[in-house]
Design a protein around this motif. Structure first.
Motif, PDB file in Angstrom:
ATOM      1  N   LEU A 178      25.305  74.851  80.149  1.00 57.68           N
ATOM      2  CA  LEU A 178      26.106  74.599  81.345  1.00 57.68           C
ATOM      3  C   LEU A 178      26.079  75.821  82.266  1.00 57.68           C
ATOM      4  CD1 LEU A 178      27.869  72.119  82.123  1.00 57.68           C
ATOM      5  CD2 LEU A 178      29.840  73.428  81.351  1.00 57.68           C
ATOM      6  N   GLY A 179      26.258  77.004  81.661  1.00 67.65           N
ATOM      7  CA  GLY A 179      26.226  78.243  82.435  1.00 67.65           C
ATOM      8  C   GLY A 179      24.875  78.438  83.107  1.00 67.65           C
ATOM      9  N   GLY A 180      23.808  78.145  82.355  1.00 68.54           N
ATOM     10  CA  GLY A 180      22.459  78.253  82.901  1.00 68.54           C
ATOM     11  C   GLY A 180      22.269  77.321  84.081  1.00 68.54           C
ATOM     12  N   GLN A 181      22.798  76.084  83.929  1.00 69.09           N
ATOM     13  CA  GLN A 181      22.661  75.103  85.011  1.00 69.09           C
ATOM     14  C   GLN A 181      23.372  75.572  86.280  1.00 69.09           C
ATOM     15  OE1 GLN A 181      24.212  71.487  83.342  1.00 69.09           O
ATOM     16  NE2 GLN A 181      22.456  71.216  81.982  1.00 69.09           N
ATOM     17  N   ILE A 182      24.552  76.209  86.071  1.00 67.93           N
ATOM     18  CA  ILE A 182      25.295  76.682  87.247  1.00 67.93           C
ATOM     19  C   ILE A 182      24.529  77.808  87.924  1.00 67.93           C
ATOM     20  CG2 ILE A 182      27.368  77.920  87.973  1.00 67.93           C
ATOM     21  CD1 ILE A 182      28.955  76.251  86.063  1.00 67.93           C
ATOM     22  N   SER A 184      21.375  78.395  87.869  1.00 69.38           N
ATOM     23  CA  SER A 184      20.147  77.936  88.513  1.00 69.38           C
ATOM     24  C   SER A 184      20.420  76.809  89.498  1.00 69.38           C
ATOM     25  CB  SER A 184      19.139  77.475  87.453  1.00 69.38           C
ATOM     26  OG  SER A 184      19.656  76.366  86.758  1.00 69.38           O
ATOM     27  N   LEU A 185      21.714  76.560  89.769  1.00 64.83           N
ATOM     28  CA  LEU A 185      22.136  75.541  90.739  1.00 64.83           C
ATOM     29  C   LEU A 185      21.572  74.156  90.419  1.00 64.83           C
ATOM     30  CD1 LEU A 185      21.737  77.637  94.017  1.00 64.83           C
ATOM     31  CD2 LEU A 185      23.840  77.190  92.756  1.00 64.83           C
ATOM     32  N   SER A 186      21.475  73.835  89.133  1.00 65.16           N
ATOM     33  CA  SER A 186      20.933  72.524  88.768  1.00 65.16           C
ATOM     34  C   SER A 186      21.969  71.720  87.975  1.00 65.16           C
ATOM     35  CB  SER A 186      19.656  72.702  87.939  1.00 65.16           C
ATOM     36  OG  SER A 186      19.945  73.446  86.774  1.00 65.16           O
ATOM     37  N   LEU A 187      23.231  71.947  88.320  1.00 65.65           N
ATOM     38  CA  LEU A 187      24.314  71.293  87.594  1.00 65.65           C
ATOM     39  C   LEU A 187      24.343  69.797  87.907  1.00 65.65           C
ATOM     40  CD1 LEU A 187      26.782  72.051  85.788  1.00 65.65           C
ATOM     41  CD2 LEU A 187      28.113  72.198  87.869  1.00 65.65           C
ATOM     42  N   GLY A 188      24.486  68.990  86.864  1.00 65.49           N
ATOM     43  CA  GLY A 188      24.580  67.544  87.057  1.00 65.49           C
ATOM     44  C   GLY A 188      25.856  67.173  87.792  1.00 65.49           C
ATOM     45  N   SER A 189      25.829  66.025  88.476  1.00 61.77           N
ATOM     46  CA  SER A 189      26.970  65.705  89.333  1.00 61.77           C
ATOM     47  C   SER A 189      28.231  65.417  88.513  1.00 61.77           C
ATOM     48  CB  SER A 189      26.627  64.516  90.226  1.00 61.77           C
ATOM     49  OG  SER A 189      26.186  63.437  89.426  1.00 61.77           O
ATOM     50  N   TRP A 190      28.081  64.806  87.318  1.00 61.42           N
ATOM     51  CA  TRP A 190      29.279  64.514  86.526  1.00 61.42           C
ATOM     52  C   TRP A 190      29.884  65.777  85.941  1.00 61.42           C
ATOM     53  CZ3 TRP A 190      32.199  60.680  87.303  1.00 61.42           C
ATOM     54  CH2 TRP A 190      31.681  59.457  87.733  1.00 61.42           C
ATOM     55  N   SER A 191      29.015  66.699  85.479  1.00 59.39           N
ATOM     56  CA  SER A 191      29.543  67.977  84.982  1.00 59.39           C
ATOM     57  C   SER A 191      30.299  68.676  86.093  1.00 59.39           C
ATOM     58  CB  SER A 191      28.411  68.876  84.479  1.00 59.39           C
ATOM     59  OG  SER A 191      27.728  68.252  83.419  1.00 59.39           O
ATOM     60  N   ALA A 192      29.704  68.662  87.298  1.00 56.28           N
ATOM     61  CA  ALA A 192      30.347  69.296  88.450  1.00 56.28           C
ATOM     62  C   ALA A 192      31.690  68.625  88.729  1.00 56.28           C
ATOM     63  CB  ALA A 192      29.441  69.202  89.674  1.00 56.28           C
ATOM     64  N   PHE A 193      31.720  67.297  88.630  1.00 57.49           N
ATOM     65  CA  PHE A 193      32.954  66.554  88.884  1.00 57.49           C
ATOM     66  C   PHE A 193      34.046  66.961  87.892  1.00 57.49           C
ATOM     67  CE2 PHE A 193      35.490  62.893  87.435  1.00 57.49           C
ATOM     68  CZ  PHE A 193      36.238  62.671  88.574  1.00 57.49           C
ATOM     69  N   TRP A 194      33.704  67.023  86.604  1.00 53.98           N
ATOM     70  CA  TRP A 194      34.717  67.376  85.593  1.00 53.98           C
ATOM     71  C   TRP A 194      35.186  68.813  85.766  1.00 53.98           C
ATOM     72  CZ3 TRP A 194      37.200  63.578  83.916  1.00 53.98           C
ATOM     73  CH2 TRP A 194      36.589  62.385  83.532  1.00 53.98           C
ATOM     74  N   ILE A 195      34.223  69.729  86.024  1.00 54.77           N
ATOM     75  CA  ILE A 195      34.619  71.125  86.237  1.00 54.77           C
ATOM     76  C   ILE A 195      35.561  71.199  87.429  1.00 54.77           C
ATOM     77  CG2 ILE A 195      33.784  73.418  86.906  1.00 54.77           C
ATOM     78  CD1 ILE A 195      31.283  72.877  85.262  1.00 54.77           C
ATOM     79  N   GLY A 196      35.212  70.479  88.495  1.00 55.14           N
ATOM     80  CA  GLY A 196      36.053  70.464  89.683  1.00 55.14           C
ATOM     81  C   GLY A 196      37.438  69.915  89.390  1.00 55.14           C
ATOM     82  N   LEU A 197      37.498  68.820  88.651  1.00 54.09           N
ATOM     83  CA  LEU A 197      38.777  68.175  88.362  1.00 54.09           C
ATOM     84  C   LEU A 197      39.683  69.109  87.551  1.00 54.09           C
ATOM     85  CD1 LEU A 197      40.308  65.420  88.617  1.00 54.09           C
ATOM     86  CD2 LEU A 197      39.582  65.001  86.273  1.00 54.09           C
TER      87      LEU A 197
END
Lengths: 463, 99
Positions: A178-182, A184-197
């Motif tokens: 997850l950290g790697g995805q963030i 490298s700016l390749s975070l999936g939209s659902w992961s982004a949604f949950w992190i945001g929520l």
């Protein structure tokens, strides 16, 4: 004392207004230290454990994408839901037990709402200053200084909230990926949604809602009264000792002036994170954080009076008839808790990481083969619950000359995988008459302890 | 900036926030419990493979998220209805708070 009088003047009778912003005054003392320790320990665990590795995988990972839970050395599959359910029941029981024994200790020291609010208030104090400065700052017109202080508070809050949301999601999808995805700016939209929520929830709950969560949103705050009795520890103001309250000079005799020990400094109200006056008695808003105890103890020290005008006590003790903490209610909770814990530990220790369901073939009771044998067919559903793959052999017993025709050879299963096999058993016709109970066993070839035994029936023609 | 704190008690905004909390928060808790039990038994991939066509191409994470939001929505409807019925019966805040 002059400072106290000023404080009183600066905050007119606004203490009881429901929707007023509360500026909790910072406290020092035994219970404040205890809470600070708990905040550091619990948040340290929360932010730290996510990064722990254990035998090549994340130590604590509720891997939802892969549908398996890693709890250090243990891997749980959806089929092991029993353990999770038991664990949750145990957590609820522990809360009941703690409540019966010591009141709302959970609320005061361990509830995430308390812990994150405390952390957010630290940031607030660090950027905006102490209680009176914060009140002045909010009342003052906008200036560069106010903008800077408010902006730095908000940025720190947002950063912390975002990291909290990230860590939370990191317990459900591998945090390193997850950290790697963030990064490298390749975070999936659902992961982004949950992190945001969860970031938003942290920011809103710990930054703004605060005591309103406890007062209006928390179910536990409402139903905890059923776990209370007159012998539960509560924070209470000793009315008999404190009243009549009133200001007096240090060193002057309160009794001679017809006063009790309460000097009416309202410090206990100022420090209260839920904005109540403990001197009105036990209120459901009280989260038992003991900030008022610390504040009052400090005042009593300065006044030369004994501590404990506000203290942890019980209703019965205040009424003059204290009872021991160990009473039937506590004993019953403790026994249930102990039984649950033993069940959990026993079932975990004796857990076999293999499941086999045996279903008889529904199409035919039996089949005659080669003219001299009777064959029964079964459907086996086999699940390997271990974290490594295994090879298994099938054994059948309970009937003379019972032979396994299929499956031939060993069955190999990857970790966590489910396999549906058809099995066929044969017996010479002269031995098959009637209905027989037989046992099917599946045994790992590399570890004889991993074995399951299922009873089923073998049906032959009437004799 | 949070200006609501400065408003006098009895004004609309904090009360609306309170009502929203009363609807969404219990629904959130219920949806959490519902999702745990539902997805302990049902693999989202099963929905994708055997369910209606809207689930085609869905992965597990999306399945969990859709499931949770679905439960949250349904539970929020129930919460909102309860609140609506209670308030419409003419019960004031005093009655809600109890003796």
């Amino acid at each position: 004392m002059t400072a106290l009088v000023q404080e009183k003047g600066a905050a007119p009778a606004s203490f009881y207004a429901a929707a007023q912003k509360i500026y909790p005054r910072e406290t020092r003392g035994r219970f404040a230290n205890l809470r600070r320790g708990m905040v550091v320990a619990l948040l340290g665990l929360y932010y730290g454990v996510a990064w722990l590795q254990w035998q090549g995988h994340q130590a604590l990972l509720f891997d939802l994408p892969a549908r398996k839970f890693h709890i250090f050395g243990l891997t749980l599959w959806p089929q092991d839901f029993f353990y999770m359910a038991l664990l949750m029941i145990m957590a609820a029981l522990s809360l009941f037990f703690a409540t019966a024994l010591a009141g709302r200790v959970w609320c005061g020291y361990a509830c995430p709402q308390t812990v994150w609010t405390e952390l957010f208030i630290w940031i607030e104090q660090w950027t905006e200053g102490d209680r009176s400065r914060r009140m002045k700052l909010d009342q003052s017109p906008w200036s560069v200084q106010k903008l800077l202080r408010k902006a730095s508070k908000q940025s720190l809050w947002l950063l912390l909230a975002a990291y909290t949301g990230f860590t939370f999601v990191g317990y459900f999808t591998p945090i390193r990926e997850l950290g790697g995805q963030i990064l490298s700016l390749s975070l999936g939209s659902w992961s982004a949604f949950w992190i945001g929520l969860y970031s938003l929830a942290t920011y809103g709950n710990a930054g703004f809602l605060r005591e309103q969560v406890c007062k209006y949103m928390c179910p536990y705050a409402r139903f905890q009264s059923v776990m209370f009795d007159s012998d539960s520890l509560v924070i209470s103001y000793d009315q008999a000792r404190g009243e009549p309250r009133g200001a007096r000079r240090i060193g002057s005799s309160a009794r001679a002036q017809g006063l009790g020990d309460c000097i009416d400094c309202t410090l206990c109200v100022q420090v209260c994170p839920t904005g109540i006056d403990i001197r009105h008695g036990l209120q459901y808003e009280c989260i038992a954080c003991a900030a008022c105890v610390d504040a009052c103890d400090g005042v009593m020290d300065r006044m030369g009076s004994p501590r404990g005008l506000i203290r942890y006590t019980t209703e019965n003790a205040l009424a003059g008839s204290p009872k021991p903490l160990a009473r039937p209610r506590v004993a019953v909770y403790a026994l249930i808790l102990l039984a649950g814990a033993s069940t959990l530990v026993y079932s975990l220790v004796t857990r076999t990481p293999l499941i086999m369901d045996v279903l008889r073939d529904r199409n035919a009771l039996f089949r005659e083969v080669h003219g001299d044998h009777i064959e029964n067919a079964y459907v086996l559903k086999v699940i390997n619950l271990d974290s490594v793959s295994h090879r298994y052999r099938l054994e059948a017993a309970g009937l003379e000359q019972l032979a396994i025709v299929a499956p031939s050879g060993v069955i190999e299963l990857a970790p966590g995988s489910v396999s549906t096999l058809s099995a066929r058993l044969q017996v010479p016709s002269d031995k098959a008459a009637g209905i027989h109970v037989i046992a099917l066993s599946l045994i790992a070839t590399d570890d004889a302890r991993i074995a399951v035994h299922e009873r089923t029936r073998f049906i032959g023609p009437h004799s | 900036m949070n200006n609501e704190g400065k408003k006098q008690p009895g004004e609309k905004a904090p009360q609306r926030r309170l009502l929203m909390g009363l609807v969404l928060w219990p629904a959130f808790l219920a949806a959490g419990v519902g999702s745990i039990f539902f997805f302990a038994v049902v693999d989202p991939e099963l929905l994708r493979d055997a369910g209606p066509r809207v689930f085609v191409g869905m992965n597990r994470e999306e399945g969990y998220a859709i499931g949770f939001l679905f439960f949250w929505g349904i539970a929020a409807v129930a919460s909102a209805l309860s609140l609506f019925l209670t308030l419409r019966r003419g019960l004031g805040e005093q009655d809600l708070r109890g003796p």
